[in-house]
Design an enzyme around this catalytic site. Sequence first.
Site, PDB file in Angstrom:
ATOM      1  CD  GLU A   1       0.255  -2.494   6.309  1.00 63.57           C
ATOM      2  OE1 GLU A   1       0.920  -3.157   7.183  1.00 63.57           O
ATOM      3  OE2 GLU A   1       0.324  -2.621   5.035  1.00 63.57           O
TER       4      GLU A   1
ATOM      5  CG  ASP B   1      10.281  -3.399   7.394  1.00 64.54           C
ATOM      6  OD1 ASP B   1      10.539  -3.563   8.563  1.00 64.54           O
ATOM      7  OD2 ASP B   1       9.170  -2.646   6.939  1.00 64.54           O
TER       8      ASP B   1
ATOM      9  CB  ALA C   1       9.457   2.219   1.406  1.00 68.91           C
TER      10      ALA C   1
ATOM     11  CG  ASP D   1       6.389  -5.167   6.753  1.00 68.90           C
ATOM     12  OD1 ASP D   1       6.249  -4.717   7.731  1.00 68.90           O
ATOM     13  OD2 ASP D   1       5.884  -4.719   5.537  1.00 68.90           O
TER      14      ASP D   1
ATOM     15  CG  HIS E   1       2.853  -8.801   6.411  1.00 65.85           C
ATOM     16  ND1 HIS E   1       2.395  -7.941   7.617  1.00 65.85           N
ATOM     17  CD2 HIS E   1       3.555  -8.001   5.434  1.00 65.85           C
ATOM     18  CE1 HIS E   1       2.640  -6.683   7.254  1.00 65.85           C
ATOM     19  NE2 HIS E   1       3.425  -6.683   5.973  1.00 65.85           N
TER      20      HIS E   1
ATOM     21  CB  SER F   1      -1.557  -4.715   4.031  1.00 63.26           C
ATOM     22  OG  SER F   1      -0.481  -5.707   3.859  1.00 63.26           O
TER      23      SER F   1
ATOM     24  CG  HIS G   1      -1.050  -8.442   6.962  1.00 65.03           C
ATOM     25  ND1 HIS G   1      -1.192  -7.198   6.402  1.00 65.03           N
ATOM     26  CD2 HIS G   1      -0.938  -8.343   8.139  1.00 65.03           C
ATOM     27  CE1 HIS G   1      -0.902  -6.439   7.369  1.00 65.03           C
ATOM     28  NE2 HIS G   1      -0.904  -6.976   8.495  1.00 65.03           N
TER      29      HIS G   1
ATOM     30  CB  CYS H   1       8.103   0.729   7.020  1.00 63.59           C
ATOM     31  SG  CYS H   1       6.669  -0.245   6.644  1.00 63.59           S
TER      32      CYS H   1
ATOM     33  CE  LYS I   1       7.943  -2.540  10.089  1.00 66.32           C
ATOM     34  NZ  LYS I   1       7.062  -2.461   9.126  1.00 66.32           N
TER      35      LYS I   1
ATOM     36  CG  HIS J   1       4.747  -7.066   1.201  1.00 62.41           C
ATOM     37  ND1 HIS J   1       3.570  -6.797   1.115  1.00 62.41           N
ATOM     38  CD2 HIS J   1       5.269  -6.579   2.352  1.00 62.41           C
ATOM     39  CE1 HIS J   1       3.229  -5.950   1.864  1.00 62.41           C
ATOM     40  NE2 HIS J   1       3.992  -6.084   2.771  1.00 62.41           N
TER      41      HIS J   1
END
Length: 230
Positions: A130, A14, A167, A55, A57, A63, A61, A171, A123, A98
């Site tokens: 999530e 990521d 991070a 990521d 999304h 999250s 999403h 992840c 992903k 994000h």
Amino acid sequence: MGEPNFRPALLVVDMQEDFCPPSGSLAVPDGRSITPLINTLLALHSIPLKIATKDWHPPNHISFASNHESKQPFVDTTTITNPHNPAETYTTRLWPTHCVQSTPGAALIPELDTTHISHVIEKGTDPRVEMYSAFYAPLSQPRVSDSGLAGLLREQGITRVYVVGLAGDYCVRSTAEDAVREGFEAYVIEEGTRPVDPGLWEAVKREMEGNGVRVVRQDHRQVRRLFEER
């Protein structure tokens, strides 16, 4: 050196605009600074498989705090239910919007040397769950959102993964822990990651190590060997 059963992969997690200062919507402190080390690792011939994750999304999403009434990012949580099994649930932290698919924030940062990356795994594409890990969402009865990463690593004969990126406490951690669950050795290179919550990083490292992940510095012998293998 030259052990026949040593076949490593590098997982670059990521490294996207939204996770990097100065303007990322979910910028990880000092996140951009790890790129030179990651590029050095990407250039190594001793690593036969180099994979980046993103990521990716949808706008709705689960999250995103903005998709929940009266909820705040970083502070509030939500309960996620396995869409195929209402009895299986977990709680996740809510985030700012994000890495929305096909937006500038979802792009890999331009400083990242992508010329050595053979696969990119997207992903978090299912709006209902999530997915921190590059392998799958934390639901197993049945498994949800399997990316196929474990199968790819096995097809390539990989025995060990080195994990870097963002991070460290989310992840990167989840990816490394799932790698161990899938039977691979997993090393997180500490200088190659940064956490969302720096004050909690030492505790997170201990938890990772308790789950079988090795958190090492770049001068550790198991990292140095990548520079020595031919």
